[in-house]
Write a protein that holds these residues in place. Structure first.
Motif, PDB file in Angstrom:
ATOM      1  N   ALA A  98       0.841  -1.199   0.000  1.00  0.00           N
ATOM      2  CA  ALA A  98       0.000   0.000   0.000  1.00  0.00           C
ATOM      3  C   ALA A  98       0.878   1.250   0.000  1.00  0.00           C
ATOM      4  N   ALA A  99       0.388   2.320  -0.603  1.00  0.00           N
ATOM      5  CA  ALA A  99       1.154   3.566  -0.702  1.00  0.00           C
ATOM      6  C   ALA A  99       1.589   4.075   0.665  1.00  0.00           C
ATOM      7  N   ALA A 100       0.754   3.914   1.669  1.00  0.00           N
ATOM      8  CA  ALA A 100       1.092   4.390   3.013  1.00  0.00           C
ATOM      9  C   ALA A 100       2.210   3.582   3.656  1.00  0.00           C
ATOM     10  N   SER A 101       2.558   2.447   3.075  1.00  0.00           N
ATOM     11  CA  SER A 101       3.605   1.579   3.614  1.00  0.00           C
ATOM     12  C   SER A 101       4.834   1.509   2.730  1.00  0.00           C
ATOM     13  N   PHE A 102       4.930   2.373   1.733  1.00  0.00           N
ATOM     14  CA  PHE A 102       6.004   2.320   0.741  1.00  0.00           C
ATOM     15  C   PHE A 102       6.936   3.510   0.956  1.00  0.00           C
ATOM     16  N   TYR A 103       8.120   3.236   1.489  1.00  0.00           N
ATOM     17  CA  TYR A 103       9.116   4.279   1.759  1.00  0.00           C
ATOM     18  C   TYR A 103      10.431   3.929   1.073  1.00  0.00           C
ATOM     19  N   ILE A 104      11.056   4.916   0.474  1.00  0.00           N
ATOM     20  CA  ILE A 104      12.388   4.754  -0.110  1.00  0.00           C
ATOM     21  C   ILE A 104      13.219   5.936   0.354  1.00  0.00           C
ATOM     22  N   GLY A 105      14.378   5.654   0.890  1.00  0.00           N
ATOM     23  CA  GLY A 105      15.246   6.713   1.380  1.00  0.00           C
ATOM     24  C   GLY A 105      14.620   7.511   2.507  1.00  0.00           C
ATOM     25  N   GLY A 106      13.735   6.881   3.269  1.00  0.00           N
ATOM     26  CA  GLY A 106      13.075   7.554   4.367  1.00  0.00           C
ATOM     27  C   GLY A 106      11.903   8.418   3.959  1.00  0.00           C
ATOM     28  N   ASN A 107      11.601   8.460   2.665  1.00  0.00           N
ATOM     29  CA  ASN A 107      10.497   9.275   2.157  1.00  0.00           C
ATOM     30  C   ASN A 107       9.345   8.391   1.714  1.00  0.00           C
ATOM     31  N   ARG A 108       8.142   8.801   2.101  1.00  0.00           N
ATOM     32  CA  ARG A 108       6.955   8.061   1.676  1.00  0.00           C
ATOM     33  C   ARG A 108       6.763   8.242   0.181  1.00  0.00           C
ATOM     34  N   MET A 109       6.519   7.149  -0.499  1.00  0.00           N
ATOM     35  CA  MET A 109       6.327   7.183  -1.940  1.00  0.00           C
ATOM     36  C   MET A 109       4.836   7.146  -2.230  1.00  0.00           C
ATOM     37  N   THR A 110       4.415   7.837  -3.276  1.00  0.00           N
ATOM     38  CA  THR A 110       3.017   7.844  -3.678  1.00  0.00           C
ATOM     39  C   THR A 110       2.924   7.537  -5.159  1.00  0.00           C
ATOM     40  N   ALA A 111       1.841   6.897  -5.545  1.00  0.00           N
ATOM     41  CA  ALA A 111       1.625   6.601  -6.966  1.00  0.00           C
ATOM     42  C   ALA A 111       1.112   7.857  -7.655  1.00  0.00           C
ATOM     43  N   SER A 112       1.716   8.206  -8.764  1.00  0.00           N
ATOM     44  CA  SER A 112       1.223   9.339  -9.551  1.00  0.00           C
ATOM     45  C   SER A 112      -0.062   8.908 -10.227  1.00  0.00           C
ATOM     46  N   SER A 113      -1.069   9.697 -10.140  1.00  0.00           N
ATOM     47  CA  SER A 113      -2.356   9.304 -10.706  1.00  0.00           C
ATOM     48  C   SER A 113      -2.246   9.167 -12.218  1.00  0.00           C
TER      49      SER A 113
END
Length: 84
Positions: free
Chosen positions: A46-61
């Motif tokens: 899930a987007a809320a659980s996806f972090y890279i380099g300490g930053n939360r990742m979000t899917a671009s719509s």
């Protein structure tokens, strides 16, 4: 027995994409072992659980790509590569 676990955003792969990738991974080992020894697991994150380099990742719509809320992926890649 090789086991590949592919973590990806929800909806990143269609069933046909997963099958094609699993077949290509299996082909890497086909000269050395029977296909039934090669495992591939696709794990949606899930987007809320996806972090890279300490930053939360979000899917671009609509684009199917992942972007950082804090920095662009390009910036993150440059920062990571400069450490080496």
């Amino acid at each position: 027995m090789p086991l590949w676990k592919v973590y990806h955003p929800v909806g990143a792969f269609a069933a046909d994409d997963k099958r094609a990738l699993a077949e290509r991974i299996m082909a890497l080992y086909s000269k050395h072992m029977p296909a039934f020894y090669v495992g591939v697991i696709f794990e949606e994150v899930a987007a809320a659980s996806f972090y890279i380099g300490g930053n939360r990742m979000t899917a671009s719509s609509g684009s199917g790509s992942i972007t950082s809320r804090a920095n662009s992926p390009t910036t993150n890649m440059r920062a990571a590569s400069s450490m080496w």
